[in-house]
Design a protein around this motif. Structure first.
Motif, PDB file in Angstrom:
ATOM      1  N   SER A  16       0.831  -1.191   0.000  1.00 29.82           N
ATOM      2  CA  SER A  16       0.000   0.000   0.000  1.00 29.82           C
ATOM      3  C   SER A  16       0.868   1.244   0.000  1.00 29.82           C
ATOM      4  CB  SER A  16      -0.910   0.013   1.231  1.00 29.82           C
ATOM      5  OG  SER A  16      -1.555   1.260   1.345  1.00 29.82           O
ATOM      6  N   GLY A  17       0.493   2.218  -0.799  1.00 29.94           N
ATOM      7  CA  GLY A  17       1.202   3.488  -0.806  1.00 29.94           C
ATOM      8  C   GLY A  17       0.508   4.530   0.037  1.00 29.94           C
ATOM      9  N   ARG A  18      -0.403   4.120   0.892  1.00 27.23           N
ATOM     10  CA  ARG A  18      -1.205   5.074   1.661  1.00 27.23           C
ATOM     11  C   ARG A  18      -1.036   4.886   3.161  1.00 27.23           C
ATOM     12  NH1 ARG A  18      -6.939   4.863  -1.713  1.00 27.23           N
ATOM     13  NH2 ARG A  18      -6.066   5.391  -3.750  1.00 27.23           N
ATOM     14  N   GLY A  19       0.076   4.379   3.560  1.00 26.58           N
ATOM     15  CA  GLY A  19       0.350   4.263   4.983  1.00 26.58           C
ATOM     16  C   GLY A  19      -0.578   3.337   5.705  1.00 26.58           C
ATOM     17  N   GLY A  20      -0.821   2.129   5.144  1.00 28.50           N
ATOM     18  CA  GLY A  20      -1.648   1.143   5.829  1.00 28.50           C
ATOM     19  C   GLY A  20      -3.022   0.989   5.250  1.00 28.50           C
ATOM     20  N   GLY A  21      -3.381   1.799   4.217  1.00 23.28           N
ATOM     21  CA  GLY A  21      -4.679   1.661   3.576  1.00 23.28           C
ATOM     22  C   GLY A  21      -4.737   0.412   2.733  1.00 23.28           C
ATOM     23  N   HIS A  22      -5.879   0.222   2.110  1.00 23.14           N
ATOM     24  CA  HIS A  22      -6.086  -0.993   1.327  1.00 23.14           C
ATOM     25  C   HIS A  22      -6.181  -0.729  -0.167  1.00 23.14           C
ATOM     26  CE1 HIS A  22      -6.578  -3.339   4.970  1.00 23.14           C
ATOM     27  NE2 HIS A  22      -7.393  -2.406   5.417  1.00 23.14           N
ATOM     28  N   GLY A  23      -5.849   0.481  -0.629  1.00 21.54           N
ATOM     29  CA  GLY A  23      -5.867   0.791  -2.048  1.00 21.54           C
ATOM     30  C   GLY A  23      -4.633   0.246  -2.741  1.00 21.54           C
ATOM     31  N   PRO A  24      -4.533   0.465  -4.042  1.00 25.34           N
ATOM     32  CA  PRO A  24      -3.364  -0.036  -4.785  1.00 25.34           C
ATOM     33  C   PRO A  24      -2.101   0.680  -4.350  1.00 25.34           C
ATOM     34  CG  PRO A  24      -4.673   1.434  -6.163  1.00 25.34           C
ATOM     35  CD  PRO A  24      -5.472   1.187  -4.914  1.00 25.34           C
ATOM     36  N   ALA A  25      -0.991  -0.015  -4.484  1.00 30.08           N
ATOM     37  CA  ALA A  25       0.300   0.573  -4.143  1.00 30.08           C
ATOM     38  C   ALA A  25       0.603   1.725  -5.076  1.00 30.08           C
ATOM     39  CB  ALA A  25       1.387  -0.490  -4.238  1.00 30.08           C
ATOM     40  N   ARG A  26       1.426   2.642  -4.598  1.00 33.29           N
ATOM     41  CA  ARG A  26       1.797   3.771  -5.446  1.00 33.29           C
ATOM     42  C   ARG A  26       2.599   3.298  -6.647  1.00 33.29           C
ATOM     43  NH1 ARG A  26       5.335   9.221  -3.897  1.00 33.29           N
ATOM     44  NH2 ARG A  26       5.693   9.846  -6.084  1.00 33.29           N
ATOM     45  N   TYR A  27       3.509   2.356  -6.449  1.00 35.56           N
ATOM     46  CA  TYR A  27       4.399   1.906  -7.520  1.00 35.56           C
ATOM     47  C   TYR A  27       3.992   0.522  -8.001  1.00 35.56           C
ATOM     48  CZ  TYR A  27       7.323   5.833  -6.193  1.00 35.56           C
ATOM     49  OH  TYR A  27       7.788   7.093  -5.923  1.00 35.56           O
ATOM     50  N   GLN A  28       3.896   0.389  -9.312  1.00 33.88           N
ATOM     51  CA  GLN A  28       3.532  -0.877  -9.922  1.00 33.88           C
ATOM     52  C   GLN A  28       4.599  -1.282 -10.941  1.00 33.88           C
ATOM     53  OE1 GLN A  28       0.793  -3.163  -9.575  1.00 33.88           O
ATOM     54  NE2 GLN A  28       2.355  -4.276 -10.758  1.00 33.88           N
ATOM     55  N   ASP A  29       5.223  -2.435 -10.734  1.00 35.71           N
ATOM     56  CA  ASP A  29       6.191  -2.931 -11.704  1.00 35.71           C
ATOM     57  C   ASP A  29       5.466  -3.488 -12.926  1.00 35.71           C
ATOM     58  OD1 ASP A  29       8.350  -2.234 -10.205  1.00 35.71           O
ATOM     59  OD2 ASP A  29       8.779  -4.252  -9.455  1.00 35.71           O
ATOM     60  N   VAL A  30       5.891  -3.041 -14.093  1.00 36.83           N
ATOM     61  CA  VAL A  30       5.360  -3.529 -15.369  1.00 36.83           C
ATOM     62  C   VAL A  30       6.484  -4.240 -16.107  1.00 36.83           C
ATOM     63  CG1 VAL A  30       4.325  -2.919 -17.586  1.00 36.83           C
ATOM     64  CG2 VAL A  30       3.680  -1.648 -15.511  1.00 36.83           C
ATOM     65  N   GLN A  31       6.242  -5.474 -16.483  1.00 41.50           N
ATOM     66  CA  GLN A  31       7.234  -6.247 -17.235  1.00 41.50           C
ATOM     67  C   GLN A  31       7.106  -5.925 -18.724  1.00 41.50           C
ATOM     68  OE1 GLN A  31       6.498 -10.454 -18.152  1.00 41.50           O
ATOM     69  NE2 GLN A  31       8.462 -10.938 -17.177  1.00 41.50           N
ATOM     70  N   LEU A  32       8.211  -5.504 -19.326  1.00 42.46           N
ATOM     71  CA  LEU A  32       8.273  -5.271 -20.764  1.00 42.46           C
ATOM     72  C   LEU A  32       9.206  -6.314 -21.372  1.00 42.46           C
ATOM     73  CD1 LEU A  32       7.890  -3.702 -23.422  1.00 42.46           C
ATOM     74  CD2 LEU A  32       9.741  -2.170 -22.671  1.00 42.46           C
ATOM     75  N   LEU A  33       8.654  -7.227 -22.161  1.00 40.72           N
ATOM     76  CA  LEU A  33       9.441  -8.210 -22.891  1.00 40.72           C
ATOM     77  C   LEU A  33       9.565  -7.718 -24.331  1.00 40.72           C
ATOM     78  CD1 LEU A  33       7.765 -11.509 -21.597  1.00 40.72           C
ATOM     79  CD2 LEU A  33       9.790 -10.337 -20.689  1.00 40.72           C
ATOM     80  N   SER A  34      10.762  -7.783 -24.892  1.00 39.80           N
ATOM     81  CA  SER A  34      10.947  -7.236 -26.231  1.00 39.80           C
ATOM     82  C   SER A  34      11.967  -8.040 -27.024  1.00 39.80           C
ATOM     83  CB  SER A  34      11.381  -5.766 -26.161  1.00 39.80           C
ATOM     84  OG  SER A  34      12.596  -5.626 -25.444  1.00 39.80           O
ATOM     85  N   PHE A  35      11.831  -7.981 -28.341  1.00 36.70           N
ATOM     86  CA  PHE A  35      12.805  -8.585 -29.246  1.00 36.70           C
ATOM     87  C   PHE A  35      12.752  -7.818 -30.561  1.00 36.70           C
ATOM     88  CE2 PHE A  35       8.842 -10.981 -29.409  1.00 36.70           C
ATOM     89  CZ  PHE A  35       8.562 -11.094 -30.763  1.00 36.70           C
ATOM     90  N   ASN A  36      13.610  -8.167 -31.495  1.00 38.55           N
ATOM     91  CA  ASN A  36      13.718  -7.411 -32.742  1.00 38.55           C
ATOM     92  C   ASN A  36      14.391  -8.271 -33.813  1.00 38.55           C
ATOM     93  OD1 ASN A  36      15.920  -6.420 -30.601  1.00 38.55           O
ATOM     94  ND2 ASN A  36      16.921  -6.544 -32.610  1.00 38.55           N
TER      95      ASN A  36
END
Length: 605
Positions: free
Chosen positions: A46-66
């Motif tokens: 939680s990014g709200r000091g003990g609240g139950h909402g979503p965390a402030r930071y969310q890791d997003v996985q980026l997979l890539s190729f070329n």
């Protein structure tokens, strides 16, 4: 192109099955350590000091190729290997690539990541092996759909067959001349091709979508896709007819501002242009101090001009592997990645999304290239896909066209395979016009080596039509034109000057033409004056020489503008037919062709 009889074989209608999204287990290479965000909550907290909402930071996985280039089956020879740095300071090579393994690795990497997006940096099709190229890359588009690709930029090879064919790959439909290969209509790509800097000359608008926004719940990331501005210099004139290619950085900055106005503050640029790392190892520390690190080339200048609004760059084109940081215009490090080519690697990047600002916390971005090893289970749906298309291609692809006594490689300033192809084109040219003097071949047109112990059921040393197709898949014609000796000298100087000064393109030459290249000098001076000889005689500036080259080169491609000034043209058969004819005429099971010595160009360095 196949003959009429071969086309009838290919057009036999076969029932296809839909791709299945199967999940298979695998173990991937280790990741870089995560960077911490001091005093803030991480994803899942939680990014709200003990609240139950979503965390402030969310890791997003980026997979890539070329730069997949339609390599559905594991690439052969050096094209199917990567170099790895080991902890003790030594290196080793690993066999890598093949969509059956790539699918398994990507699906395994996604496990446990609720927020995951897969992107690519262009040249996914074009210059493809026979299994895909024979069917205008429909098999590759089907495979990419099955791999779960979300978005890609265009590359230069997406224009090999022109804008209409690119539109067909995007939207679907049967090929305009070959028709349908199966009893089901080709449905096209499930993912968008982005072409922000490719404009229709008639409308002035992007040929395809300039950007695309990935969104999951409240997390939004915009992707802008561009290809290299110099695409018209490396694609046939017919392929880019009616199109204009704009500056990469200026275009990205334009659409980054547009995305910002639409409330999308996290942005990734997909750029089909790349660089040259100091190390050939896929896992080298690009940011380590010293001469053995870093990256050079066009992507460096482009990256330094791209707005700080853009958070990461996925690149390609040079077929190199690197994970580097390059400063943005504000001087702040920004991640720039490339996953080599042919599906041998993919890049695993973590983008930490700040829900409070809607932007990526760039200090927390981490990335690593991962090897597509072949020690994992094959993805069954990809095996079935390859099997379906191979059943159509096999009657043509398995035909023997020649025999070789050893590997004929395509690496080096002058390569044995380059010499072989130039000899084949001169041989074909002389069959049309006995006055033909020499042949020139561009190295970028040689897509794979000829290997003695090739994959497949054929015996050692047998060269099949499929292998020859993989070497020369472009369907260029062998063209003859007249040039003065002075023009011929200028052509050789254009290898290392003008558009090719920074990254020389050394032409492969037919037997009889010799000269010296001094790499200690710069520009056109690298071609040593007076060293150019044909059959032992100095080139006469005033004399006329009959030169064979493929249609791309003969039109002035790859920066060889003087080759576009030839006279008295004569168009021959396609270059693949010339190679096939040469192999058949000059080799047999009892007298295989030896690899050329590659001793026509003397190198001083």
């Amino acid at each position: 192109m196949p003959s009429t009889g071969q086309s009838q074989v290919l057009r036999r209608r076969r029932r296809t099955t839909r791709l299945l999204a199967l999940t298979a287990g695998a173990v991937t290479v280790g990741a870089l350590a995560a960077a911490a965000l001091p005093g803030t909550a991480r994803a899942g907290e939680s990014g709200r000091g003990g609240g139950h909402g979503p965390a402030r930071y969310q890791d997003v996985q980026l997979l890539s190729f070329n730069d997949l280039h339609g390599n559905l089956e594991p690439p052969a020879g050096s094209s199917g290997r990567v170099t790895e740095d080991l902890p003790d300071g030594t290196t080793r090579t690993l066999d890598a690539g093949g969509v059956e393994y790539l699918a398994t690795h990507l699906r395994t990497a996604r496990k446990g990541h609720a927020y995951s997006v897969t992107a690519a940096g262009g040249d996914l099709v074009g210059a493809s092996p026979l299994l895909s190229g024979l069917f205008h890359d429909e098999p590759t588009i089907e495979a990419l759909n099955g791999l779960g690709l979300d978005v890609t930029s265009v590359g230069n090879h997406e224009f090999d067959e022109g804008a209409r064919e690119l539109a067909r790959l995007q939207k679907g439909g049967c090929h305009p001349t070959d028709g349908c290969y199966t009893d089901k209509r080709f449905k096209g790509a499930d993912f968008p091709y982005l072409a922000a800097n490719v404009l229709d000359e008639r409308t002035g608008k992007p040929l395809l979508k300039p950007y695309w926004v990935w969104q999951k719940k409240d997390v939004k990331i915009g992707f802008i896709g561009v290809t290299l501005e110099s695409t018209p210099d490396i694609v046939s004139a017919e392929g880019v007819k009616g199109l204009t290619f704009e500056d990469e950085a200026e275009t990205i900055n334009k659409y980054a501002r547009e995305l910002e106005r639409k409330g999308v503050k996290s942005i990734v640029a997909l750029i089909h242009e790349g660089g040259f790392p100091a190390s050939a190892s896929y896992n080298a520390d690009c940011d380590a101090p010293g001469a053995g690190a870093g990256v050079s080339g066009p992507i460096v200048d482009i990256a330094r001009k791209i707005s700080p609004q853009v958070d990461a760059l996925v690149t390609g084109h040079t077929h190199n592997a690197y994970v580097c940081t390059i400063p943005d215009p504000a001087g702040k490090p920004r991640m720039v990645t490339s996953a080599a080519s042919f599906g041998r690697l993919y890049t695993d990047t973590t983008l930490t999304y700040d829900r409070r600002t809607g932007d990526i916390a760039r200090t927390a971005v981490r990335s690593a290239n991962r090897v597509v090893t072949r020690d994992v289970p094959k993805a069954p749906d990809m095996t079935r896909l390859i099997g379906r298309w191979d059943a159509l291609a096999a009657p043509i692809g398995n035909r023997a066209v020649g025999h070789i006594s050893g590997d004929i490689g395509n690496t080096g300033t002058e390569s044995p395979l380059g010499d072989l192809i130039a000899d084949a084109q001169l041989d074909h040219a002389k069959s049309l016009d006995p006055s033909a003097d020499l042949a020139l071949m561009n190295p970028g047109g040689i897509r794979a080596p000829l290997t003695y112990a090739a994959q497949g059921a054929e015996g050692d040393g047998v060269v099949t039509y499929a292998e020859a197709f993989t070497v020369q898949p472009f369907a260029n014609t062998v063209n003859l034109q007249d040039y003065t000796g002075a023009q011929l000298v200028q052509v050789l100087k254009e290898q290392v000057s003008g558009a090719n000064e920074a990254a020389p393109k050394i032409l492969q030459v037919s037997s009889g033409l010799t000269y010296t290249l001094d790499l200690t000098k710069s520009g056109a001076d690298r071609v040593v004056a007076g060293s150019i000889r044909l059959n032992g005689a100095p080139i006469d500036p005033a004399a006329t020489y009959r030169v064979a080259a493929n249609s791309f080169l003969a039109g002035g491609g790859d920066g060889f503008t003087t080759l576009g000034q030839g006279t008295d043209p004569l168009v021959g058969a396609d270059d693949l037919a010339a190679l096939e004819q040469y192999l058949t005429a000059h080799s047999s099971a009892t007298a295989p062709l030896d690899p050329p010595k590659a001793d026509r160009i003397t190198i001083l360095d």
